[in-house]
Write a protein that holds these residues in place. Structure first.
Motif, PDB file in Angstrom:
ATOM      1  N   ALA B  86      52.616  44.576  38.167  1.00 41.12           N
ATOM      2  CA  ALA B  86      52.162  43.185  38.168  1.00 41.12           C
ATOM      3  C   ALA B  86      50.684  43.122  37.769  1.00 41.12           C
ATOM      4  O   ALA B  86      49.944  44.094  37.963  1.00 41.12           O
ATOM      5  N   PRO B  87      50.255  41.980  37.215  1.00 38.85           N
ATOM      6  CA  PRO B  87      48.834  41.831  36.868  1.00 38.85           C
ATOM      7  C   PRO B  87      47.947  42.009  38.099  1.00 38.85           C
ATOM      8  O   PRO B  87      48.306  41.583  39.195  1.00 38.85           O
ATOM      9  N   ALA B 107      30.543  35.436  30.711  1.00 37.85           N
ATOM     10  CA  ALA B 107      31.613  35.580  31.691  1.00 37.85           C
ATOM     11  C   ALA B 107      31.303  34.648  32.860  1.00 37.85           C
ATOM     12  O   ALA B 107      30.134  34.418  33.175  1.00 37.85           O
ATOM     13  N   LYS B 108      32.347  34.116  33.464  1.00 36.25           N
ATOM     14  CA  LYS B 108      32.096  33.226  34.607  1.00 36.25           C
ATOM     15  C   LYS B 108      32.020  34.077  35.864  1.00 36.25           C
ATOM     16  O   LYS B 108      33.015  34.657  36.318  1.00 36.25           O
ATOM     17  N   LYS B 109      30.833  34.135  36.386  1.00 35.06           N
ATOM     18  CA  LYS B 109      30.591  34.963  37.566  1.00 35.06           C
ATOM     19  C   LYS B 109      31.382  34.421  38.757  1.00 35.06           C
ATOM     20  O   LYS B 109      31.525  33.204  38.902  1.00 35.06           O
ATOM     21  N   ALA B 110      31.896  35.329  39.568  1.00 32.05           N
ATOM     22  CA  ALA B 110      32.667  35.000  40.778  1.00 32.05           C
ATOM     23  C   ALA B 110      34.068  34.472  40.462  1.00 32.05           C
ATOM     24  O   ALA B 110      34.786  34.072  41.372  1.00 32.05           O
ATOM     25  N   SER B 111      34.429  34.479  39.171  1.00 29.29           N
ATOM     26  CA  SER B 111      35.830  34.161  38.852  1.00 29.29           C
ATOM     27  C   SER B 111      36.638  35.463  38.952  1.00 29.29           C
ATOM     28  O   SER B 111      36.091  36.519  39.268  1.00 29.29           O
ATOM     29  N   GLU B 112      37.940  35.383  38.686  1.00 25.44           N
ATOM     30  CA  GLU B 112      38.767  36.591  38.741  1.00 25.44           C
ATOM     31  C   GLU B 112      39.327  36.876  37.360  1.00 25.44           C
ATOM     32  O   GLU B 112      39.727  35.959  36.644  1.00 25.44           O
ATOM     33  N   ARG B 113      39.353  38.127  37.013  1.00 26.40           N
ATOM     34  CA  ARG B 113      39.976  38.527  35.755  1.00 26.40           C
ATOM     35  C   ARG B 113      41.281  39.248  36.091  1.00 26.40           C
ATOM     36  O   ARG B 113      41.300  40.109  36.977  1.00 26.40           O
ATOM     37  N   THR B 114      42.349  38.887  35.426  1.00 18.36           N
ATOM     38  CA  THR B 114      43.621  39.589  35.673  1.00 18.36           C
ATOM     39  C   THR B 114      43.892  40.550  34.533  1.00 18.36           C
ATOM     40  O   THR B 114      43.610  40.250  33.359  1.00 18.36           O
ATOM     41  N   THR B 128      47.229  46.645  26.970  1.00 17.49           N
ATOM     42  CA  THR B 128      46.794  45.882  28.147  1.00 17.49           C
ATOM     43  C   THR B 128      46.621  44.419  27.753  1.00 17.49           C
ATOM     44  O   THR B 128      46.348  44.106  26.589  1.00 17.49           O
ATOM     45  N   VAL B 129      46.802  43.585  28.743  1.00 21.61           N
ATOM     46  CA  VAL B 129      46.556  42.153  28.536  1.00 21.61           C
ATOM     47  C   VAL B 129      45.643  41.685  29.667  1.00 21.61           C
ATOM     48  O   VAL B 129      45.922  41.944  30.841  1.00 21.61           O
ATOM     49  N   SER B 130      44.547  41.051  29.304  1.00 22.96           N
ATOM     50  CA  SER B 130      43.641  40.539  30.342  1.00 22.96           C
ATOM     51  C   SER B 130      43.377  39.056  30.109  1.00 22.96           C
ATOM     52  O   SER B 130      43.400  38.579  28.972  1.00 22.96           O
ATOM     53  N   GLU B 131      43.155  38.378  31.200  1.00 26.28           N
ATOM     54  CA  GLU B 131      42.801  36.957  31.122  1.00 26.28           C
ATOM     55  C   GLU B 131      41.487  36.756  31.849  1.00 26.28           C
ATOM     56  O   GLU B 131      41.310  37.253  32.965  1.00 26.28           O
TER      57      GLU B 131
END
Lengths: 536, 184
Positions: B86-87, B107-114, B128-131
């Motif tokens: 899972a991501p 980059a948006k600080k304090a956001s989450e990257r999957t 790989t796939v990232s968002e």
């Protein structure tokens, strides 16, 4: 007795021009493209110091700088002087001839030590105070051949000393007598090379020369720099440029701004002791190439509007390169040239095509960082800049602030609201303010006038295909239309290259003059309001 | 009893598979040095040079995108996931958007990257796939980035094809097997 008198009179007639007493004669000389200590630098330094003293009281000596020199206009500017001011120049071919014609303006010579590079920097200071030329040991016979006497001798004097030791000595010896309105940073290249293009101006104005580090980690030199900055009059000038070896531009301008000093670069700025004395044509007024039609409301369409600004000072790079005039383009004006070198700035205005639009810069009346300027000085800084803009018919201003950029790994070049407020309050007639160098992130609108940061930096080496992809990607990321894409073009990119890139963007993109861009961005803003962190 | 045995055997095999993959001459695992002349022109953050370190541990793959400045590692951007799993979400701790310094993107600080990933060829090619949420002049948006890491037949070269949802063309980076911190 009579023949003796006649002989004396003849001798006088033939000798006077050789001693350079004929103030009406102007000379031009091509400088070599070698600036190495072991190469031509000693001769170049002699010549530039001679220029500094020979141009006291009248413009007498002008140099043609090599093609690869930072500032590319010495040749076209000479032609401009010839054609518009009807100036005539006699050509000089070497230092011997230059001293024969103009050596009479020097009171002596200062010897620098080729084994201690910094001794040349100090020698420039001494040369200004003694109205002398600088020579290396090998050139002493040449100076003496022309009747000059030694004023100071730095051979062996600084051997084994650090720069801070040398500068402390120079401070004790010269600072009190030096100008407190002009300080010269003889930085830039380092090691075996020095390119002292601005030295003539510094000598002319009896400036103190240094390249003391403004990097806080270099504690001794940093404290020295702070001390001399603090003893300059606020709002005066730090000419030249920081040392590429010792510190960073951002550190240098942050520290000068801390003392409300105005940086006027670069160390290579040529012929300023000459250009300083050439006035505007009688009755001349600076006129910008405005594009806005009075009374017209500029309503944007659903497009990507792009506008280009070339920063880094007029006359560096692209101005004299191919393509200028083919597309709308905005140019940072070095506003102090309006009084430091009036005819030189007129030359740029006169050369401008209808597509060349001038803007005021950079953060103030000179290069400054507003976040680093003491708050009590900021209103005066903005007022002085605005007065220059009025004089130069400019209605867009540009800010760049790297006071915290270098401490945040290249992220923070943003401007807090309290500072943006000051600019808009005190520049009531601006159409808008541009911000940044690399992309910035401050965006706002004040009464229909945008404060808009660069969204793209076009580096001179950026692959053209990738630059096209970058711009298209920005347009995809910023999906609302209109999208305002302000692009900073690094000065070494010529306009033909910029045009090739823009031509590949497709019909959704439209290149517009900066004043129209600002009007539309203020009318229908789509950017998100964002400021830098408040100053604590 | 049988189930316990299977679990023990699997547990013993899993790291062994990882170790085998890391030891192989054709493996994706290891340290990779950037080859500028065989790559798309990059506008890296402060002109830093990329370096890749790919490893695994108990079936979890880690891909460190390192950014080297004057032979020092200035920044590490780590992607960690189980292939086929899972991501995985990780917090974004810096505003630096390493992909391109010339564009007005943070980059948006304090956001989450999957991040998720899968093997295309076990041990040799991976996707790989990232968002990630980014800050732009018009506010915020999400970028989906697909990265394909593939080792050449002789095992000496790694090609990374990076495709962003926002970019009209892929970025192709070439690396050669090397030592950590040896970036030119």
């Amino acid at each position: 007795m009579k023949p003796l008198l006649l002989l004396f009179a003849c001798l006088l007639i033939f000798t006077l021009p050789l001693q350079g007493q004929n103030a009406g004669t102007m000379y031009v000389m091509q400088l070599a493209d070698n600036w190495e200590i072991e190469g031509q630098l000693p001769t170049q330094a002699l010549l530039i110091s001679l220029q500094g003293v020979a141009n006291v009281g009248a413009p007498r000596l002008y140099f043609l700088y090599p093609e690869k020199w930072d500032f590319t206009f010495s040749k076209p500017l000479l032609e401009y002087y010839r054609t518009t001011r009807e100036m005539e120049f006699a050509e000089l071919s070497n230092a011997d001839e230059a001293l024969a014609r103009l050596g009479g303006h020097a009171r002596g010579y200062v010897v620098w030590d080729t084994a201690v590079r910094t001794s040349l920097i100090v020698a420039f200071t001494a040369a200004g105070l003694h109205r002398s030329i600088v020579v290396s040991e090998e050139l002493i016979p040449l100076a003496e051949k022309h009747g000059l006497k030694m004023k100071e001798d730095f051979r062996g004097k600084f051997t084994g000393q650090t720069d801070i030791d040398i500068y402390e000595w120079a401070y004790q010896a010269y600072w009190e007598q030096c100008s407190k309105e002009y300080l010269v940073y003889m930085g830039g290249e380092w090691g075996k090379i020095m390119k002292p293009g601005i030295a003539d101006f510094g000598i002319h104005h009896k400036a103190f020369f240094t390249d003391a580090s403004t990097n806080p980690a270099d504690t001794l030199e940093y404290e020295f720099a702070k001390r001399i900055f603090s003893e300059m009059k606020p709002m005066t000038f730090v000419m030249g440029w920081h040392s590429y070896k010792k510190d960073r531009e951002a550190q240098h301008v942050t520290l000068t701004s801390n003392y409300a000093l105005r940086v006027e670069g670069l160390h290579t700025l040529p012929n300023m002791s000459f250009n300083h004395q050439i006035p505007l044509s009688p009755g001349y007024e600076f006129k910008n190439n405005h594009n806005l039609e009075p009374g017209k409301v500029y309503v944007p369409e659903e497009k990507v509007y792009i506008s280009c600004i070339q920063t880094d000072c007029l006359g560096l790079g692209a101005w004299t390169k191919p393509g200028r005039g083919e597309i709308p383009y905005a140019w940072e004006v070095t506003m102090n040239w309006s009084w430091l070198a009036p005819a030189m700035l007129q030359f740029f205005y006169d050369m401008a095509t209808p597509n060349d639009y001038f803007i005021g810069s950079l953060s103030g009346p000179g290069y400054m960082y507003p976040k680093a300027i003491p708050p009590e000085y900021l209103p005066g800084v903005v007022d002085t800049a605005y007065a220059l803009m009025k004089k130069l018919d400019l209605n867009v201003f540009e800010i760049m602030d790297h006071a915290t950029y270098w401490k945040t790994d290249g992220i923070d070049d943003d401007v807090p609201k309290e500072i943006v407020d000051v600019y808009f309050e005190r520049m009531p007639d601006v159409l808008g303010i541009a911000n940044g160098y690399r992309p910035g992130h401050t965006f706002a609108v004040y009464d229909g006038k945008p404060f808009i940061s660069y969204d793209y930096y076009l580096g001179e080496k950026r692959d053209e295909k990738e630059a096209v992809a970058d711009l298209k990607e920005l347009a995809n990321l910023n999906a609302k239309r209109p999208y305002y894409l302000l692009m900073h073009v690094r000065q070494w990119s010529d306009i033909k290259r910029v045009k090739r890139i823009l031509d590949q963007l497709g019909p959704e993109f439209e290149l517009v003059p900066l004043d129209i861009f600002m009007k539309m961005a203020g009318h229908t803003p789509t950017f998100h309001t964002r400021y830098g962190e408040p100053i604590r | 009893m049988k189930g316990l045995l299977c679990t023990i055997i699997l547990a013993l095999l899993m790291p062994a598979e990882g170790l085998l993959a890391q030891d192989s001459e054709h493996s994706l695992f290891g340290t990779w040095q950037f080859v500028q002349e065989k790559s798309t022109d990059l506008a890296t953050w402060r002109y830093r040079i990329p370096e890749l370190v790919i490893g695994d541990s108990n079936g979890t793959v880690t891909i460190d995108h390192r950014w080297v400045e004057r032979k020092q590692i200035a920044l590490v951007d780590r992607y960690e996931f189980q292939p086929g799993g899972a991501p995985v979400s990780t917090p974004v701790t810096t505003e630096i958007w390493t992909d391109n310094w010339f564009m007005g993107v943070l980059a948006k600080k304090a956001s989450e990257r999957t991040v998720s990933g899968r093997w295309i060829i076990r041990g040799e090619a991976m996707m790989t796939v990232s968002e990630q949420t980014v800050s732009i002049s018009q506010g915020e948006t999400t970028i989906t980035t697909t990265r394909e890491y593939r080792v050449s037949g002789d095992g000496k070269t790694l090609t990374l094809r990076e495709t962003r949802s926002s970019r009209p063309s892929s970025v192709i980076l070439t690396f050669e097997r090397g030592q950590p911190g040896a970036a030119r």
